[in-house]
Design an enzyme around this catalytic site. Structure first.
Site, PDB file in Angstrom:
ATOM      1  N   THR A 144      51.570  42.331  44.851  1.00  0.00           N
ATOM      2  CA  THR A 144      50.513  42.344  44.040  1.00  0.00           C
ATOM      3  C   THR A 144      49.128  42.066  44.633  1.00  0.00           C
ATOM      4  O   THR A 144      48.892  41.557  45.623  1.00  0.00           O
ATOM      5  CB  THR A 144      50.830  41.198  43.021  1.00  0.00           C
ATOM      6  OG1 THR A 144      49.721  40.688  42.102  1.00  0.00           O
ATOM      7  CG2 THR A 144      50.952  39.701  44.143  1.00  0.00           C
ATOM      8  N   ARG A 175      51.487  28.158  34.848  1.00  0.00           N
ATOM      9  CA  ARG A 175      50.663  27.976  35.617  1.00  0.00           C
ATOM     10  C   ARG A 175      49.751  26.670  35.096  1.00  0.00           C
ATOM     11  O   ARG A 175      49.591  26.474  34.120  1.00  0.00           O
ATOM     12  CB  ARG A 175      49.580  29.275  35.599  1.00  0.00           C
ATOM     13  CG  ARG A 175      49.967  30.525  35.725  1.00  0.00           C
ATOM     14  CD  ARG A 175      49.494  31.401  34.885  1.00  0.00           C
ATOM     15  NE  ARG A 175      48.053  31.940  35.333  1.00  0.00           N
ATOM     16  CZ  ARG A 175      47.711  32.778  36.028  1.00  0.00           C
ATOM     17  NH1 ARG A 175      48.583  33.638  36.804  1.00  0.00           N
ATOM     18  NH2 ARG A 175      46.424  33.171  36.506  1.00  0.00           N
ATOM     19  N   ARG A 226      47.403  39.862  47.378  1.00  0.00           N
ATOM     20  CA  ARG A 226      46.054  40.350  47.994  1.00  0.00           C
ATOM     21  C   ARG A 226      46.386  41.551  48.828  1.00  0.00           C
ATOM     22  O   ARG A 226      45.600  41.873  49.903  1.00  0.00           O
ATOM     23  CB  ARG A 226      45.511  39.356  48.791  1.00  0.00           C
ATOM     24  CG  ARG A 226      44.641  38.246  47.777  1.00  0.00           C
ATOM     25  CD  ARG A 226      43.191  38.516  47.892  1.00  0.00           C
ATOM     26  NE  ARG A 226      42.635  37.528  46.794  1.00  0.00           N
ATOM     27  CZ  ARG A 226      42.203  37.968  45.817  1.00  0.00           C
ATOM     28  NH1 ARG A 226      42.368  38.960  45.030  1.00  0.00           N
ATOM     29  NH2 ARG A 226      41.695  37.135  44.823  1.00  0.00           N
ATOM     30  N   ASP A 286      55.225  45.755  41.378  1.00  0.00           N
ATOM     31  CA  ASP A 286      54.007  45.273  41.042  1.00  0.00           C
ATOM     32  C   ASP A 286      54.098  43.881  40.153  1.00  0.00           C
ATOM     33  O   ASP A 286      55.235  44.057  39.501  1.00  0.00           O
ATOM     34  CB  ASP A 286      53.378  46.479  40.348  1.00  0.00           C
ATOM     35  CG  ASP A 286      51.686  45.970  40.012  1.00  0.00           C
ATOM     36  OD1 ASP A 286      51.123  45.556  40.602  1.00  0.00           O
ATOM     37  OD2 ASP A 286      51.456  46.260  38.873  1.00  0.00           O
ATOM     38  N   LYS A 287      52.937  43.339  39.925  1.00  0.00           N
ATOM     39  CA  LYS A 287      53.195  42.128  39.425  1.00  0.00           C
ATOM     40  C   LYS A 287      52.526  42.612  37.714  1.00  0.00           C
ATOM     41  O   LYS A 287      53.358  42.469  37.121  1.00  0.00           O
ATOM     42  CB  LYS A 287      52.350  40.965  39.783  1.00  0.00           C
ATOM     43  CG  LYS A 287      52.797  39.638  39.083  1.00  0.00           C
ATOM     44  CD  LYS A 287      51.528  38.695  39.290  1.00  0.00           C
ATOM     45  CE  LYS A 287      50.879  38.898  38.105  1.00  0.00           C
ATOM     46  NZ  LYS A 287      49.569  38.100  38.117  1.00  0.00           N
ATOM     47  N   LYS A 337      50.412  48.493  49.893  1.00  0.00           N
ATOM     48  CA  LYS A 337      51.753  48.799  49.052  1.00  0.00           C
ATOM     49  C   LYS A 337      52.394  49.696  49.776  1.00  0.00           C
ATOM     50  O   LYS A 337      53.541  49.649  49.896  1.00  0.00           O
ATOM     51  CB  LYS A 337      51.366  48.845  47.596  1.00  0.00           C
ATOM     52  CG  LYS A 337      50.751  47.517  46.937  1.00  0.00           C
ATOM     53  CD  LYS A 337      50.798  47.730  45.455  1.00  0.00           C
ATOM     54  CE  LYS A 337      50.104  46.708  44.829  1.00  0.00           C
ATOM     55  NZ  LYS A 337      50.051  46.849  43.277  1.00  0.00           N
ATOM     56  N   LYS A 350      38.298  20.556  35.884  1.00  0.00           N
ATOM     57  CA  LYS A 350      39.592  21.163  35.955  1.00  0.00           C
ATOM     58  C   LYS A 350      39.857  21.787  37.223  1.00  0.00           C
ATOM     59  O   LYS A 350      38.942  22.291  37.584  1.00  0.00           O
ATOM     60  CB  LYS A 350      40.004  21.852  34.558  1.00  0.00           C
ATOM     61  CG  LYS A 350      39.154  23.242  34.669  1.00  0.00           C
ATOM     62  CD  LYS A 350      39.563  23.981  33.387  1.00  0.00           C
ATOM     63  CE  LYS A 350      38.713  25.286  33.361  1.00  0.00           C
ATOM     64  NZ  LYS A 350      38.861  25.953  32.025  1.00  0.00           N
ATOM     65  N   ASP A 370      52.983  49.984  37.320  1.00  0.00           N
ATOM     66  CA  ASP A 370      52.179  50.628  35.871  1.00  0.00           C
ATOM     67  C   ASP A 370      51.018  51.115  36.063  1.00  0.00           C
ATOM     68  O   ASP A 370      50.577  51.888  35.216  1.00  0.00           O
ATOM     69  CB  ASP A 370      52.383  49.556  34.748  1.00  0.00           C
ATOM     70  CG  ASP A 370      51.284  48.315  35.116  1.00  0.00           C
ATOM     71  OD1 ASP A 370      50.890  47.996  36.150  1.00  0.00           O
ATOM     72  OD2 ASP A 370      50.544  47.900  34.058  1.00  0.00           O
TER      73      ASP A 370
END
Lengths: 1323, 333
Positions: free
Chosen positions: A815, A735, A926, A521-522, A932, A701, A952
């Site tokens: 994720t 990022r 997604r 998982d991320k 998963k 932005k 988690d």
């Protein structure tokens, strides 16, 4: 797949049932069964009686009992009798029916976790069950709230629960029954029974002693585990809850709660039973419930009390509450509930909306008051509790095959012996007395029968070939491994959260040594989900001196230790981790591009949708942002001296440090004219604002690609430099966002604004029109710079991933995040780099979007599938070129959830598998929890590789359960993942220790243990087998009964456990330093048939040596007295040699010999001698060992004994020794090479903790790290602007209509609650 | 949601920072165990070790083998097979009827030539082949309790099929006793008979603890089928050493049993005349009978196997070590 599983389940049921039946008979045969049966029947009868009483006679009796209490006990006996047999039958039919149909399909899907995108379906009531389907009772129950006396007669179950497997009385029969479900034990039981018959050459003791010892150990373990469960139950049962008693809230333990009681549950408390919500401190009788324990969903659900009961909030008021609840009987459907509340002659319908289920917890509500409806085992969650099928390790399943092979060997040995006996038996051997009254087994007239019966005889004789104590030894070893080694490993202890590693199951230890695929998982696993402003580029200048994890990882990989500049006065708060003196504390004014800086900071402070909360001071203010990125940017602006502190619908207030005068601040309000929202197509966000001086600016932005194509012409240099910076940021795993602005001319603006207002008020296609209008003004932008936010990785993640991939483990990231974020993290974690060939299969293509807009579901599905198919084909074709090319680039696959849904379709699954298995890393974004799990089982079942899932959160539960090994991240809140996992660790990086050290060792150890067991039992049994050839195939035993029975349990059992605990090929530090060693586990190098064959060869060789050396050399007299040895002297000699050799062989296979090895091996040999000294000297009147009597003393009185004892073990082990020498010399295993490299190093445990200091200045280190980054033109710049639910969040802020989604309410609620909670924590 | 996660993870880290266990620095032996760092010796089987080990094995076993072999070689042994020759020519075609016919005298005279000096005591063995004393039916057909305590108190069901005769229990019962070997040997050298000492041929432990001093043979070999030797009913089992030797069943179907001792030296080229009573039936199953005269050394009788095996193990170790050494020199790692 699911259906197949169901079929299996049904088969299993019937199998188990028939098996049970057979077993019961067997048990009964040995007398235990009788006891067992009585207890079981009694219990079952009692249980059934009560069940039936309630089920079939329930409602009627309840009414009767109101009339006269004595009637209640007088249950219609005939009714009961009639119900009795039918009940069971109905139950079964019901089960079968429900399981075979499609309605069973949905529930079992829900077991794996649900797709959050389907959440709106939840509003449709449907039966969702997690476990066994319970038969629905035809009647309902009536509960008198707040009236214990009235409820008393109905005899509802208490609220105490028991999850123990056994009770005091059922322990023995049930425990034994469980034990005999193991084939080996059952086999030994049968052999024991067989050995009590005259066909047996051995005394029953031979088989009974090992069996009972094994059973004893297993039962003690069971008892210990059940005891722990009991204690756990007791803790739960003794949790306190407030119950209304005489107008006061009294604290009583949960177990004393009764149906009808009024309870008060406070915030964050768990509901002790299924409650009817009466009142809540929130307005409108609303409360928020977290159902994570039930379905793994963390978002909050709303429950609303009936308006009629809102007032019963205080104890005084609640005391007045009198009501009668008529509701359905307890069942396991989580989302349905029907009933009526009868109050003051009013009947109010009840729905699931009023039901608070046990196991859920109360959130965001001070407290609620509720009435208990279902208690204890009748609560929905308990009725759903399913036994999680215990996972068996792959090695153990392979072991079964080995055992099967042993069985085959056993049968062929018996067959050979049996045929031999049929051929041998002959009347000519007159000394055998075969003439008169011969029993069947030796009757030469019926040779077939002789063979048949000899088969039985030999079966008992050779039973030692099946290593009975193997399973129990392995269990013991694994138990100690997990409780003492894994749980206590200081390297896996996270001091910050005080969390050690936790092995929740002990039967998967060696599986950890064979993992080939990790599904991670991320959020929360790889990352801390903590966005920090890390670097920025303003006007072509890069700022920020921090070093990201990935840079550090790369540097470490190249052997350089980076020293980070630790400034004591550096500002560091949550969301801001920026170190550069040039910008801080107003120093930016002295920079060359001070103007750009100013615009940069203003853009950060103005262009966002963040809400300030709390006190208006830079220290105390809290920002409410939909995405942590946004918050980080605003916090950054604050730290640069542009403190955004207030927002009104039309203005933003910023406390700016004065541009000219240092140290002075001024409050400036910027009028916000328009906000052009962020969405996933636009990938940018703009704000049009008016300065107090009238200047009109558009701040924007967004993603670099989007911004760059909208920049005004000119200033190519800045563009180029900024792009370079962006690439740098991206490669460091940051990022990025580009910032730009545009000064607007009022006229242009006004004309545009009209269009904007028009678009905003349009009724059709509003969003599309808004986008189009935005395009008109978001052009000719001037680039200011770029921000780089670090999605803070968990400590040591890149390094860990790098190590694991060197170990041959492939890591897939699954994720729920967006594709950009996922790729970003993949970069940050070293999973992907620019040298890789990336395949991206995304649903975000124009073609798909176009189809989606048309809205025809069928068409969407068809066209996406087609698209995915084409894409997959193309990717495979392309990848094909690289498959055969070793030096070609590594491949990476990125796929999003929507495409994955179609790619997992049976027709495309194979293609997906081929492609993904050839990729070095795979990122699925997604994806839903269900997907998963599907991806995990795709690899698990499709590729038959060993998989590990780590996560988690509740959304990882399905994946954790689907994989061979589930690992949960513990230490943070949310225990769902941990509860579902097999191992729990505090940090992702501990995976390195868990797999490379513990897993590898465990695998090595278990392999050795299994092989050793195999070898020693085969050797021992084969000597017996050779002897059979010389006894006329009569099945005469070679060894004394006690030798045979104690061989496994005493003379050879202890050292092998020592081996299983202490065997270490290379030290922990070396294991981590050479992760490649792990590949031996993936290849299963130590448990192949080739290895088995090698061991079998040595077993055969050694048994031949033992048998023939002893027999040939004891042919003549062995001492000067000329007396001859008998059978038992020879067998004692042989046995002594075997015990000595087999124990020494163990030492030979050890890579690390501790004191315990000496004690174990020496102890075993000494134990044999002690035993034989005592045993052969034993001479009581009734217990005489005629055969063995004095044998050892006779042996020891000869010189022969000592010469033979020296020669035979050496001769037996010589070939092994040659093999080992040659193997190590010419065909060494990797670990052996490592051993030799580090042969002369003392194993110091601390060497791995000591880090080599090198004296680079921070600057040098940094530049080195940067120089190590990929040089080539980067494809990846790391744009990420991600937040689930962001769009609607923003929309609701602005009062713009947005489709109201079901989960938004709960999400908002959960957001608001958090500051409260954290405040509390601080107090 | 993501904001939540961030806040809690950070909070968790900061609050529990101080909780780190302080007492962990103490490393007891148990800690070493749990951290899997117990002191250990790590034998790495490097070529040098292999060569050394082989040399060591060789240097121990070659001398040992030589000594053992010498001990075996110094034993003088005469083996003489007599089962075929001792059947009169007339009966050679049907040996079984010869042996079963009680009326034919079974005397047989043979001479043995001593080829080497034999030092007293010289042990006399009889050797049987293809005789399954270790057959399961045979081996369990005895009653140890009866042998020690007599027939009166003990269950003899294990003795089948030689349990009762004419309704009376047999002492000693069972097939083993029933099939007691009954060939006898007398030896004459020159004129004088060589005295054969038939005492102390059984292990003391058997004599003293397995065969009762007050247990006398009863009803033994009274049946229709006579298996082997008869026992003197006046001598207790304790003193029937032939029986005791016979009852210590052999491990293999080919075995020697001690018959007696000649307590005089035999010189080389002495001729010993043997008078043997060829009573025992091995003809029905084709078993061989042999007479063995043997001296003993410190390692017992003549058996080259042990010595040869030692020398084989030792020499092959030496050869291997040389091969390995050459390899080591040539392909040094």
């Amino acid at each position: 797949m699911v259906i197949r599983k169901l079929n299996e389940e049904i088969m299993l049921y019937s199998l188990v049932f028939s098996f049970d039946f057979a077993l019961m008979c067997t048990l009964a045969a040995i007398g235990l069964g009788t006891l067992c049966f009585i207890v079981r029947t009694k219990k079952f009868f009692n249980l059934t009686a009560t069940k039936i009483e309630r089920k079939y006679c329930g409602f009627a009796t309840e009414e009767q009992s109101q009339k006269g209490k004595s009637d209640h006990l007088d249950v219609d006996f005939w009714n009961l009798i009639r119900c009795f047999p039918i009940f069971d039958f109905l139950d079964w039919r019901e089960k079968a029916k429900k399981m075979s149909g499609w309605d069973r399909f949905k529930p079992s899907r829900s077991r794996l976790g649900r797709n959050p995108t389907n959440m709106d379906q939840r509003t449709v009531p449907r039966t969702v069950t997690l476990g066994r389907v319970q038969p629905q009772a035809p009647s309902h129950r009536t509960i008198y709230c707040n009236d214990r006396d009235a409820n008393l007669v109905l005899r509802f179950k208490g609220n105490s629960i028991s999850t123990t497997k056994y009770n005091f009385f059922s322990f023995l029969p049930k425990g034994l029954y469980e034990q005999f479900r193991r084939v080996a034990n059952l086999y030994f039981l049968m052999v024991s029974i067989l050995s009590a018959t005259p066909y047996s050459p051995v005394h029953p003791i031979t088989n009974v002693v090992p069996l009972s010892l094994v059973l004893l150990v297993s039962l003690i373990k069971e008892a210990f585990e059940d005891w722990k469960r009991l204690q756990n139950d007791m803790t739960i049962n003794n949790t306190l809850v407030d119950v209304l008693q005489d107008q006061r809230w009294e604290c009583i333990p949960w177990k004393r709660l009764q149906v009808g009681d009024i309870v008060r549950v406070k915030q964050d408390g768990f509901f002790p039973a299924d409650l009817l919500l009466l009142a809540s401190t929130n307005p409108d009788g609303i409360c928020y419930v977290e159902t994570a324990n039930l379905d793994g969903e963390t978002n909050l659900k709303i429950r609303k009390a009936l308006e009629r009961t809102w007032d019963y909030l205080t104890s005084e008021k609640a005391f007045e509450f009198k009501g009668e609840v008529q509701c359905e009987q307890p069942n396991n459907s989580l989302y349905t509930f029907t009933g009526n509340l009868v109050m003051e002659n009013q009947t109010l319908p009840l729905s699931p909306n009023q039901l608070l289920l046990r196991g859920c917890s109360l959130k965001n509500t001070q407290y609620i008051v509720g009435a208990v409806i279902f208690t204890g085992h009748e609560t929905k969650v308990m009725m759903n509790s399913m036994n999680v099928p215990s996972k068996r390790s792959t090695l153990e399943r392979k072991l079964d095959k080995l055992i099967l092979a042993l069985f085959c060997t056993l049968f062929s040995m018996c067959l050979i012996g049996a045929i031999g006996s049929g051929v041998f038996i002959n009347k000519k051997y007159y000394f055998l007395g075969l003439d008169k009254g011969v029993e069947d087994q030796f009757n030469p007239n019926n040779r077939f029968l002789v063979a048949l019966l000899t088969m039985l005889t030999l079966l008992t004789l050779y039973s030692t070939i099946i290593p009975i104590s193997l399973y129990v030894s392995i269990e013991m070893i694994k138990f100690i491994q997990s409780t003492q080694f894994i749980n206590r490993d200081i390297n896996m202890y996270h001091a910050e959260t005080n969390t050690p590693a936790l092995a929740r199951t002990s039967n998967l230890n060696e599986e950890l040594g064979q993992v080939e695929y990790i599904f991670s998982d991320k959020t929360g696993t790889l990352t801390r989900n903590l966005m920090e402003f890390f670097k920025c580029s303003i006007g072509g200048e890069m700022y920020g001196t921090g070093i990201t994890e990935i840079e550090r990882g790369i540097a470490e990989q190249n052997g350089i230790k980076l020293q980070e500049q630790k400034l004591t006065n550096a500002v560091h708060e949550k969301g801001f981790n920026f170190v550069d003196e040039r910008l801080m504390r107003g120093a930016w004014r002295n920079e060359v591009n001070a103007d750009a800086c100013k615009e940069f900071f203003r853009c950060l402070a103005i262009c966002h949708t963040v809400l300030p909360e709390g006190d208006v001071s830079p220290e105390k203010i809290k920002y409410q942002a939909a995405s942590p990125d946004e918050a980080a940017l605003v916090i950054a602006a604050k730290n640069f001296g542009f403190f955004f502190y207030r927002r009104t619908p039309t203005a933003i207030y910023v406390r700016e440090s004065h541009v000219e005068r240092m140290g002075k601040v001024q409050d400036v309000s910027y009028e916000i004219l328009n906000v052009l929202e962020f969405n996933s197509t636009r990938k940018r966000q703009s704000v049009v604002c008016r300065y107090p001086d009238g200047r009109l600016v558009l701040y924007c932005k967004g993603a670099d690609t989007v911004i760059f194509e909208r920049l005004t012409v000119g200033n190519d240099n800045l563009r180029k430099v900024t792009r370079e910076h962006l690439e740098n940021f991206g490669a460091s795993g940051l990022r990025t966002l580009c910032l730009a602005y545009r000064d607007l001319v009022p006229d242009v603006y006004e004309s545009w604004n009209e269009k904007f207002i028009h678009a905003k008020s349009s009724l059709r296609d509003r969003e599309k029109k808004l986008d189009e209008v935005a395009e008109l003004i978001e052009k000719d932008l001037i680039l200011i710079g770029a921000t780089a936010i670090e999605d803070k990785l968990q400590e040591g993640v890149p390094n860990c991933i790098e190590t694991l991939s060197r170990a041959g483990i492939k890591i897939w990231v699954l994720t729920g995040d967006k594709i950009e974020t996922a790729i970003n993290i993949a970069y940050a974690c070293n999973l992907m780099n620019n040298e890789m060939k990336q395949f991206i299969i995304s649903s975000e293509t124009d073609a798909i979007r176009e189809v989606e807009e048309r809205g025809n579901q069928v068409e969407i599905a068809r066209s996406i599938k087609e698209e995915v198919k084409n894409k997959l084909k193309k990717c495979i074709d392309e990848a094909q070129q690289y498959f055969h090319n070793v030096s070609g680039p590594k491949l990476a696959l990125v796929i999003d959830g929507k495409c994955l849904m179609y790619a997992l379709d049976p027709s495309l699954r194979a293609m997906l598998l081929t492609l993904s298995l050839n990729c070095a890393s795979v990122v699925c974004c997604r994806v839903s929890p269900l997907q998963k799990a599907q991806v995990t089982s795709l690899v698990k079942k499709g590729a038959r590789k060993i998989t590990l899932s780590i996560g988690d959160g509740a959304n990882d539960v399905s994946m954790i359960q689907a994989a061979h090994i589930g690992v949960g991240i513990s230490g943070l809140e949310g225990m769902q993942a941990v509860m579902a996992s097999d191992f729990a660790i505090a940090q992702f990086r501990f995976l390195k220790d868990l797999l490379l050290v513990h897993g590898r060792w465990s695998y090595l150890r278990i392999c050795k243990v299994v092989m050793y067991f195999f070898y020693k039992n085969l050797t021992f049994t084969l000597t017996q087998f050779w002897f059979t050839f010389y006894t006329g195939f009569s099945g005469q035993r070679f060894y004394d009964d006690w030798f045979q029975s104690l061989f496994n349990v005493i003379f050879t059992s202890f050292p092998v456990i020592i081996l299983g605990l202490f065997e270490k090929d290379v030290s922990a530090a070396l294991s981590k330093r050479y992760p490649e060693l792990y590949k031996e586990g993936i290849r299963n190098a130590f448990f192949k048939w080739r290895v088995v064959a090698t061991w079998a060869f040595f077993a055969v060789y050694q048994s031949l040596v033992f048998y023939h050396f002893v027999n040939t050399s004891s042919y003549a007299a062995e001492s000067s007295s000329g007396k001859m040895f008998g059978l038992w002297d020879v067998s004692t000699m042989t046995f002594t040699c075997i015990v000595v050799t087999v124990n020494l062989r163990l030492l030979m296979m050890c890579n690390s010999i501790t004191r315990w090895h000496y004690i174990g091996v020496g102890g075993s040999i000494v134990a044999w001698f002690l035993f034989i000294f005592l045993y052969s000297g034993l001479m009581t009147k009734h217990d005489r060992q005629e055969n063995i009597y004095w044998a050892i003393y006779i042996l020891m009185s000869t010189a022969y004994f000592y010469v033979a004892l020296l020669l035979i073990p050496v001769a037996a082990l010589l070939v092994d020794f040659i093999y080992q020498g040659v193997q190590r010399w010419f065909f060494p295993y990797d670990y052996q090479i490592v051993q030799e490299i580090h042969r002369h190093e003392p194993e110091d445990s601390r060497t791995d903790l000591l880090e080599i200091e090198n004296n680079l200045t921070p600057e040098e280190a940094r530049s080195y790290a940067l120089s190590q980054l990929p040089r080539e033109l980067s494809k990846h710049t790391g744009f990420a602007f991600d937040s689930p639910g962001y769009e609607s969040f923003f929309a609701s802020q602005r009062g713009i209509f947005a489709p109201h989604k079901a989960w938004d309410v709960a999400k908002r609620a959960s957001m608001k609650s958090k500051p409260k909670v954290s405040k509390k924590e601080k107090h | 949601m993501e904001v939540d996660g961030a806040s809690t993870s950070n909070g968790g880290a900061s609050t529990s920072n101080g909780r780190a266990n302080g007492g962990r620095s103490r490393r007891t032996a148990f800690d070493l165990f749990k951290q899997q760092q117990l002191p250990a010796c790590k034998p790495v089987l490097t070529p040098v070790w292999v060569i050394t080990a082989f040399m060591l094995i060789g240097s121990i076993f070659i001398p040992l083998g030589l000594v053992t072999l010498h001990a075996s070689r110094s034993v003088v042994e005469i083996v003489y097979r007599y089962d075929a020759e001792c059947v009169p020519k007339a009966f050679r075609g049907n040996k079984v009827s010869y042996i079963k016919n009680g009326s034919i005298p079974k005397n047989c005279y043979r001479s043995l030539k001593v080829h080497k000096h034999m030092k007293a005591p010289i042990y006399i063995y009889y050797q049987l082949d293809n005789y399954y004393q270790n057959h399961r039916r045979y081996i369990k057909s005895r009653s140890d309790q009866q042998l020690l305590h007599g027939h009166a108190h003990y269950d003899t069901s294990s003795c089948q099929p030689e349990e009762y005769n004419n309704g009376l229990p047999i002492v000693p019962c069972g097939l083993i006793a029933w099939s007691l070997f009954n060939d006898t040997f007398t030896f004459i050298r020159g004129r004088a008979e060589l005295k054969v000492n038939r005492k102390n041929i059984a292990w003391e432990s058997d004599r003293d603890h397995k065969f009762g001093k007050k247990v006398y043979p009863i009803n033994f070999q009274n049946g229709t089928l006579i298996g082997g030797a008869k026992l003197d009913p006046d001598i207790p089992l304790h003193d029937q050493e032939d029986l005791i030797v016979w009852m210590r069943t052999s491990a293999l179907p080919s075995f020697r049993k001690l018959y007696g001792r000649i307590e005089e030296d035999l010189e080389a080229d002495d001729v010993v005349f043997v008078t043997l009573m060829n009573n025992y039936n091995t003809y029905s199953f084709g078993g061989k009978k042999k007479l063995v005269l043997s001296t003993t050394g410190w390692l017992g009788g003549k058996n080259d196997f042990l010595g040869a095996a030692c020398i084989f193990v030792g020499s092959s170790s030496i050869i291997l070590s040389i091969v390995f050494m050459l390899l080591h020199v040539k392909y040094r790692r």
